[in-house]
Design an enzyme around this catalytic site. Structure first.
Site, PDB file in Angstrom:
ATOM      1  N   LYS A  76      -2.384   9.618   0.425  1.00  0.00           N
ATOM      2  CA  LYS A  76      -2.128   8.040   0.032  1.00  0.00           C
ATOM      3  C   LYS A  76      -1.662   7.478   1.420  1.00  0.00           C
ATOM      4  O   LYS A  76      -1.798   6.229   1.740  1.00  0.00           O
ATOM      5  CB  LYS A  76      -0.730   7.809  -0.722  1.00  0.00           C
TER       6      LYS A  76
HETATM    7  C1  LIG Z   1      -2.350  14.842  -4.413  1.00  0.00           C
HETATM    8  C2  LIG Z   1      -3.174  13.717  -5.326  1.00  0.00           C
HETATM    9  N1  LIG Z   1      -4.495  14.409  -5.516  1.00  0.00           N
HETATM   10  C3  LIG Z   1      -5.131  13.488  -6.054  1.00  0.00           C
HETATM   11  C4  LIG Z   1      -4.839  12.459  -6.761  1.00  0.00           C
HETATM   12  C5  LIG Z   1      -5.890  11.629  -7.423  1.00  0.00           C
HETATM   13  O1  LIG Z   1      -6.507  10.437  -6.479  1.00  0.00           O
HETATM   14  P1  LIG Z   1      -7.084   9.130  -7.367  1.00  0.00           P
HETATM   15  O2  LIG Z   1      -5.784   8.681  -8.229  1.00  0.00           O
HETATM   16  O3  LIG Z   1      -7.169   8.002  -6.143  1.00  0.00           O
HETATM   17  O4  LIG Z   1      -8.254   9.720  -8.225  1.00  0.00           O
HETATM   18  C6  LIG Z   1      -3.504  11.870  -6.471  1.00  0.00           C
HETATM   19  C7  LIG Z   1      -3.164  10.581  -7.025  1.00  0.00           C
HETATM   20  O5  LIG Z   1      -3.730  10.110  -8.154  1.00  0.00           O
HETATM   21  C8  LIG Z   1      -2.788  12.654  -5.735  1.00  0.00           C
HETATM   22  O6  LIG Z   1      -1.621  12.136  -5.384  1.00  0.00           O
HETATM   23  N1  LIG Z   2      -1.430   9.981  -7.642  1.00  0.00           N
HETATM   24  C1  LIG Z   2      -0.909   8.919  -7.608  1.00  0.00           C
HETATM   25  C2  LIG Z   2      -1.181   7.915  -8.966  1.00  0.00           C
HETATM   26  C3  LIG Z   2      -2.031   6.988  -8.841  1.00  0.00           C
HETATM   27  O1  LIG Z   2      -1.776   6.024  -7.801  1.00  0.00           O
HETATM   28  P1  LIG Z   2      -2.790   4.956  -6.954  1.00  0.00           P
HETATM   29  O2  LIG Z   2      -1.937   4.035  -6.228  1.00  0.00           O
HETATM   30  O3  LIG Z   2      -3.645   5.764  -6.071  1.00  0.00           O
HETATM   31  O4  LIG Z   2      -3.385   4.087  -8.098  1.00  0.00           O
HETATM   32  C4  LIG Z   2       0.628   8.878  -7.253  1.00  0.00           C
HETATM   33  O5  LIG Z   2       0.902   9.952  -6.863  1.00  0.00           O
HETATM   34  O6  LIG Z   2       1.522   8.343  -7.613  1.00  0.00           O
END
Ligand SMILES: Cc1ncc(COP(=O)(O)O)c(C=O)c1O
Ligand SMILES: N[C@@H](CCOP(=O)(O)O)C(=O)O
Length: 475
Positions: free
Chosen positions: A118
């Site tokens: 993120k």
């Molecule tokens: C560690 C981790 N892996 C994978 C994902 C999946 O990513 P996305 O939500 O963008 O599909 C997230 C969050 O959702 C995450 O925090």
């Molecule tokens: N995996 C995310 C949840 C999804 O959030 P987004 O901001 O990617 O839409 C989390 O860890 O919070």
């Protein structure tokens, strides 16, 4: 570049900085560019040179310029230079790519301040918000939802920034002790942590409900940091480009990506990069036990699960059953039919889902858009972490392990190298790592002392009105 909402049949155009601050579209849809910029061979060659000579931040400025025409190019360059710097990111490459085994590479997206992918987008968002708010003389109240990683990443990116206040909804009791410590240990005046009595999908629904209240949104200048905000996806397109460059030598070489998936934000950026003409072969969706998306790509049925049917797993950040960004992909899949998208996501999803099983467009998901999918469960995840650690000396986090498991199972039917995107570091998931390897992961020096900090979090019921009342009181 202008933007349209997935649910706006009139395709009313909006500018980048307006949607940056606006987040969710007023009709409840998600913004996408009116059309995807198209890459030429010359552009790819130029970008290869830019990454290799000037680095990730310079490549990011090049990519972003295709999507942003209301921030001067020089300012954009300064913004990306601030967002993607060493040692804020623990690697000078920002996103290194390494070989795990022949044909399978890892794209390391978790070198940033909170050890999750993120940070790749959130560091940029923090800079963009501050720049645009100062230019307009405005402030922003961010209401976000997290399953564990978006929250800390957003808070680290926004803490101390002028004109920004963050209200972050977390699913009570569902995050790991390290994830809780990362967020609840912050004591900044502009950060408010909320433990909501629900799962991530409930938190996300509350965020959307607050954003749908036009009067409240306008009065409190509500903005978004979740991947419903287009800028998150735009930032993520950059690492698909950089990872492709690092894994290839010539522009005719293709790679596939395997992406641990929850809210469909990460892989949706891959879809956009592929639509732009980046040489991507397959896009592989890897889910955990919460397998709504795997089921869709195998059958055409999109059956969202209720909160009580959303499992608590050992890859908790992916415990998501209503993936926001899936709407963006379906909008493209259906030939950008906003009326149909509004019906599917504004109405049918609330009633339990929909099926495209008999729709000719469904075959396009694999044939035209390159999607494939697979699922990994607790036993797979633990076995993968153990085996990769013992045989290859690499410690994977549980989410990346889901990706590696799925990539390996689909590799025999894929002709191109697969880059599995690493989405977090093991330190965030000590219990599962200990189960797999017999010992807890080392805490990197930059996180030392984090578990001891005093906690700051407010408990609230799963109720948008209760969250609004808190915002009124604190914003
Ligand atoms: C560690 C981790 N892996 C994978 C994902 C999946 O990513 P996305 O939500 O963008 O599909 C997230 C969050 O959702 C995450 O925090
Ligand atoms: N995996 C995310 C949840 C999804 O959030 P987004 O901001 O990617 O839409 C989390 O860890 O919070």
């Amino acid at each position: 570049m202008q933007y349209i909402s997935t649910r706006d049949t009139g395709a009313t155009p909006a500018s980048f900085t307006d949607i940056l601050l606006g987040g969710l579209a007023p009709d409840g849809g998600l913004y996408l560019p009116v059309e995807y910029p198209q890459l030429t061979d010359a552009t790819l060659t130029h970008w290869r040179q830019v990454l290799n000579t000037e680095g990730y931040h310079a490549l990011a400025a090049e990519v972003l310029q295709l999507f942003v025409d209301d921030i001067p190019a020089e300012d954009l360059k300064a913004i990306t230079a601030r967002a993607y710097s060493y040692p804020k990111f623990a690697s000078e490459d920002i996103v290194p790519v390494t070989e795990l085994e022949p044909g399978l590479l890892i794209g390391h997206l978790s070198e940033g301040p909170t050890a999750a992918f993120k940070d790749m987008a959130m560091q940029l968002l923090g800079e963009l918000f501050e720049y645009e708010l100062a230019r307009r003389g405005e402030h922003l109240t961010i209401v976000g939802a997290t399953s564990g990683d978006t929250g800390s990443s957003a808070e680290y990116a926004m803490r101390g920034r002028a004109g920004i206040k963050v209200f972050m909804l977390t699913p009570a009791g569902r995050m790991t002790p390290f994830q809780q410590a990362q967020m609840f240990g912050l004591d900044d005046e502009n950060i408010v942590n909320i433990a909501l009595d629900g799962v991530f999908d409930d938190c996300q629904d509350v965020v959307k409900a607050i954003s749908a209240d036009a009067a409240f949104k306008s009065e409190h200048r509500i903005g978004a940091v979740n991947s419903i905000n287009w800028a998150r996806l735009m930032a993520q397109v950059v690492y698909y480009v950089s990872s492709w460059i690092r894994a290839t030598e010539t522009n005719d070489q293709k790679v596939s990506f395997c992406v641990p998936t929850g809210n469909f934000g990460d892989i949706c950026a891959g879809h956009i990069a592929r639509q732009m003409g980046l040489p991507i072969d397959r896009l592989i969706v890897a889910t955990n036990e919460n397998d709504v998306l795997d089921e869709f790509f195998r059958t055409g049925d999109y059956r969202v699960r209720s909160s009580s049917d959303t499992y608590e797993t050992s890859s908790p950040s992916m415990d998501i059953s209503r993936a926001s960004n899936f709407e963006r992909f379906v909008f493209d899949l259906l030939g950008r039919d906003a009326e149909r998208t509004a019906d599917l996501f504004g109405i049918k999803v609330r009633q339990g889902g929909f099926s495209l099983r008999d729709d000719p467009a469904f075959a396009d998901a694999a044939d035209r858009y390159g999607f494939a999918s697979g699922k990994s469960i607790h036993a797979d995840r633990v076995a993968t972490i153990r085996e990769v650690n013992e045989k290859l000396g690499v410690l994977l986090d549980p989410h990346t392990a889901d990706g590696v498991k799925v990539a390996r199972s689909l590799a025999p039917e894929i002709d191109t190298p697969i880059i599995c995107l690493e989405t977090a570091l093991p330190v965030k998931f000590a219990e599962t790592i200990a189960e797999a390897t017999g010992s807890e992961p080392e805490i990197p020096a930059r996180f030392e002392g984090i578990m001891e900090a005093e906690r700051h979090v407010l408990d609230l019921p799963n109720d948008a009105e209760a969250v609004k009342a808190l915002i009124r009181e604190r914003a």
